[in-house]
Design an enzyme around this catalytic site. Structure first.
Site, PDB file in Angstrom:
ATOM      1  N   GLY A  63      20.454  20.596 -35.184  1.00  0.00           N
ATOM      2  CA  GLY A  63      19.424  19.479 -35.432  1.00  0.00           C
ATOM      3  C   GLY A  63      19.317  18.839 -34.282  1.00  0.00           C
ATOM      4  O   GLY A  63      19.988  18.929 -33.143  1.00  0.00           O
ATOM      5  N   ASP A  97      25.685  20.964 -23.823  1.00  0.00           N
ATOM      6  CA  ASP A  97      25.402  21.537 -23.199  1.00  0.00           C
ATOM      7  C   ASP A  97      24.093  20.073 -23.438  1.00  0.00           C
ATOM      8  O   ASP A  97      24.266  20.199 -24.223  1.00  0.00           O
ATOM      9  CB  ASP A  97      25.291  22.986 -23.847  1.00  0.00           C
ATOM     10  CG  ASP A  97      23.691  22.426 -25.143  1.00  0.00           C
ATOM     11  OD1 ASP A  97      23.680  22.263 -25.261  1.00  0.00           O
ATOM     12  OD2 ASP A  97      22.462  23.046 -24.071  1.00  0.00           O
ATOM     13  N   HIS A 103      24.931  16.712  -7.512  1.00  0.00           N
ATOM     14  CA  HIS A 103      25.664  15.819  -7.552  1.00  0.00           C
ATOM     15  C   HIS A 103      26.462  15.502  -9.341  1.00  0.00           C
ATOM     16  O   HIS A 103      27.127  14.713  -9.453  1.00  0.00           O
ATOM     17  CB  HIS A 103      25.144  14.329  -6.229  1.00  0.00           C
ATOM     18  CG  HIS A 103      25.703  13.713  -7.093  1.00  0.00           C
ATOM     19  ND1 HIS A 103      27.336  13.308  -7.145  1.00  0.00           N
ATOM     20  CD2 HIS A 103      25.455  12.363  -8.038  1.00  0.00           C
ATOM     21  CE1 HIS A 103      27.327  11.528  -7.883  1.00  0.00           C
ATOM     22  NE2 HIS A 103      26.854  11.249  -8.553  1.00  0.00           N
ATOM     23  N   ASP A 158      21.621  30.914 -26.755  1.00  0.00           N
ATOM     24  CA  ASP A 158      20.566  30.388 -27.246  1.00  0.00           C
ATOM     25  C   ASP A 158      19.673  30.678 -28.595  1.00  0.00           C
ATOM     26  O   ASP A 158      18.598  31.678 -27.817  1.00  0.00           O
ATOM     27  CB  ASP A 158      20.163  28.154 -27.327  1.00  0.00           C
ATOM     28  CG  ASP A 158      19.456  27.711 -28.260  1.00  0.00           C
ATOM     29  OD1 ASP A 158      19.632  27.841 -29.073  1.00  0.00           O
ATOM     30  OD2 ASP A 158      19.195  26.201 -28.118  1.00  0.00           O
ATOM     31  N   SER A 159      19.507  30.578 -29.544  1.00  0.00           N
ATOM     32  CA  SER A 159      19.048  31.806 -30.519  1.00  0.00           C
ATOM     33  C   SER A 159      17.085  31.276 -30.238  1.00  0.00           C
ATOM     34  O   SER A 159      16.197  31.845 -30.371  1.00  0.00           O
ATOM     35  CB  SER A 159      18.968  31.570 -32.050  1.00  0.00           C
ATOM     36  OG  SER A 159      18.593  30.185 -32.108  1.00  0.00           O
ATOM     37  N   CYS A 163      31.552  16.135  -4.706  1.00  0.00           N
ATOM     38  CA  CYS A 163      30.455  17.089  -4.497  1.00  0.00           C
ATOM     39  C   CYS A 163      30.270  17.124  -2.901  1.00  0.00           C
ATOM     40  O   CYS A 163      30.665  16.598  -2.273  1.00  0.00           O
ATOM     41  CB  CYS A 163      29.642  16.713  -5.615  1.00  0.00           C
ATOM     42  SG  CYS A 163      28.037  15.939  -4.219  1.00  0.00           S
ATOM     43  N   CYS A 202      33.353  10.611  -5.774  1.00  0.00           N
ATOM     44  CA  CYS A 202      32.939  11.985  -5.982  1.00  0.00           C
ATOM     45  C   CYS A 202      33.174  13.023  -5.083  1.00  0.00           C
ATOM     46  O   CYS A 202      33.007  12.341  -3.809  1.00  0.00           O
ATOM     47  CB  CYS A 202      31.403  11.546  -5.672  1.00  0.00           C
ATOM     48  SG  CYS A 202      30.777  13.719  -6.526  1.00  0.00           S
TER      49      CYS A 202
END
Ligand code: ZN
Length: 368
Positions: A218, A268, A351, A79-80, A322, A320
């Site tokens: 934004g 993200d 998790h 990211d900038s 995981c 799950c």
């Protein structure tokens, strides 16, 4: 043209949609690269601004870039840093000033006040030092409640800076002798707040300049915490379908499903790791084998500090697969949080990230 299912960057193929946790300072907090792989994470987002102040570009250059530094061979998007810098300066001018030419930022570190000059060119140069796969143009991020005049100025600057970023990007490719096979992608961010005509103008100009990918700029949430559905959908529609569409900062697992339906490919968010450190766990709403990911609610929150988990020998989620759910109980996690042990945040993050990647898998399956 439909949904872009895959893209190749520097010889590696990446499937879409993809979710990337934030490794802002070259670490997804409490996790190492093996933990990320355990959660089936395929890429991370690092922050240019934070990394140029600590450890700083000379060190990152010496260690050979961020992938080597954090022992990570997956996708890296940088990211900038515009988002952090602008939100601080717009909040309080004591943090710095913004002009068309550059951003000056003051930062105190160990009692020493340091001044950083941030230009579109500098941002691109640093991102090449980081060795990112997707480089993001520096943009002007208006504050969450900005009026139309200010948003118009931010759009104008975002377009001008994107031009400068592209010129610097071309220079870097030339001096580093990179061709279309081994070069990173350059992504431009579409600003304009909730003013759809400004979003449209911004997108049109950026498309004219030409970029490899586009991002939603934004805040994806409004001041009341509601998902900006109308704006997000409109902006996705402005982006070319044959290029990656990045919904920056999105979101909860449900937001990602909604973003996917709008056409976004890359997501993200800090939520799963931040939530995990605060005992808030995301669990699938039902067995993934029967979950209709596009039409049913996909997840619930589970708060580990509840007393009822003291003796609960079951896993966080019965659905799950995981590392944490396969090996540890709710009672153990509850205990680790109670004694404020670091390991709690790590196991909970593993998790939560797996819940995200499972939903990503289900979304990919709808494209097959
Ligand atoms: Zn789990």
């Amino acid at each position: 043209m439909g949904y872009l299912k895959t893209t190749t960057i520097r010889g590696n193929d990446y499937n879409f949609p993809i979710y990337l946790p934030d490794a802002t300072r070259a670490v997804a907090r409490s996790l190492d690269s093996e933990d990320l792989k355990k959660s089936k994470i395929e890429g991370v987002v690092v922050n240019t601004y934070h990394l140029m102040s600590e450890p700083g570009t000379p060190i990152l250059e010496t260690v050979g870039g961020v992938k080597k530094f954090m022992n990570w061979d997956g996708l890296v998007v940088s990211d900038s840093g515009g988002f952090q810098v602008f939100s601080l300066i717009y909040q309080d001018p004591k943090f710095g000033k913004i002009s068309d030419a550059e951003v000056t930022f003051y930062k105190s570190s160990k009692g020493e006040k340091r001044k950083y000059h941030f230009t579109p060119e500098r941002s691109i140069q640093v991102q090449f030092v980081l060795g990112s796969d997707i480089i993001i143009c520096l943009d002007d991020v208006p504050s969450v409640n900005a009026k139309e005049d200010q948003v118009r100025l931010s759009v104008k600057r975002t377009i001008e800076w994107a031009k400068r970023c592209k010129e610097e990007f071309a220079k870097q490719l030339q001096s580093r002798k990179m061709d279309h096979k081994n070069r990173p992608l350059l992504l431009a961010v579409i600003q304009g707040g909730d003013f759809l005509h400004l979003r449209e103008e911004c997108a049109q100009e950026l498309i004219k300049i030409g970029f490899d990918a586009f991002g939603y700029g934004g805040f994806p949430m409004d001041e009341q915490g509601n998902f900006r559905t109308e704006t997000l959908k409109f902006v996705a529609g402005l982006m070319p379908d044959d290029k990656p569409k990045f919904a920056l900062g999105v979101g909860t697992p449900q937001d990602i499903v909604e973003g996917f339906k709008m056409g976004y490919n890359i997501f993200d968010c800090v939520l799963p790791t931040r939530d995990a450190r605060h005992q808030r766990l995301s669990v699938l709403s039902k067995d993934p084998k029967t979950l209709d990911v596009l039409h049913e609610p996909v997840f619930n929150y589970l708060n580990m500090n509840r007393e009822k988990f003291v003796k609960d020998s079951g896993p966080i989620s019965e659905y799950c697969d995981c590392f944490t759910c396969q090996n540890y109980s709710r009672a153990y996690l509850h205990h680790l949080f109670k004694i404020e042990e670091f390991t709690a945040g790590r196991l909970a993050s593993i998790h939560n990230l797996r819940t995200y990647t499972k939903i990503i898998e289900l979304l990919r399956a709808t494209l097959a």
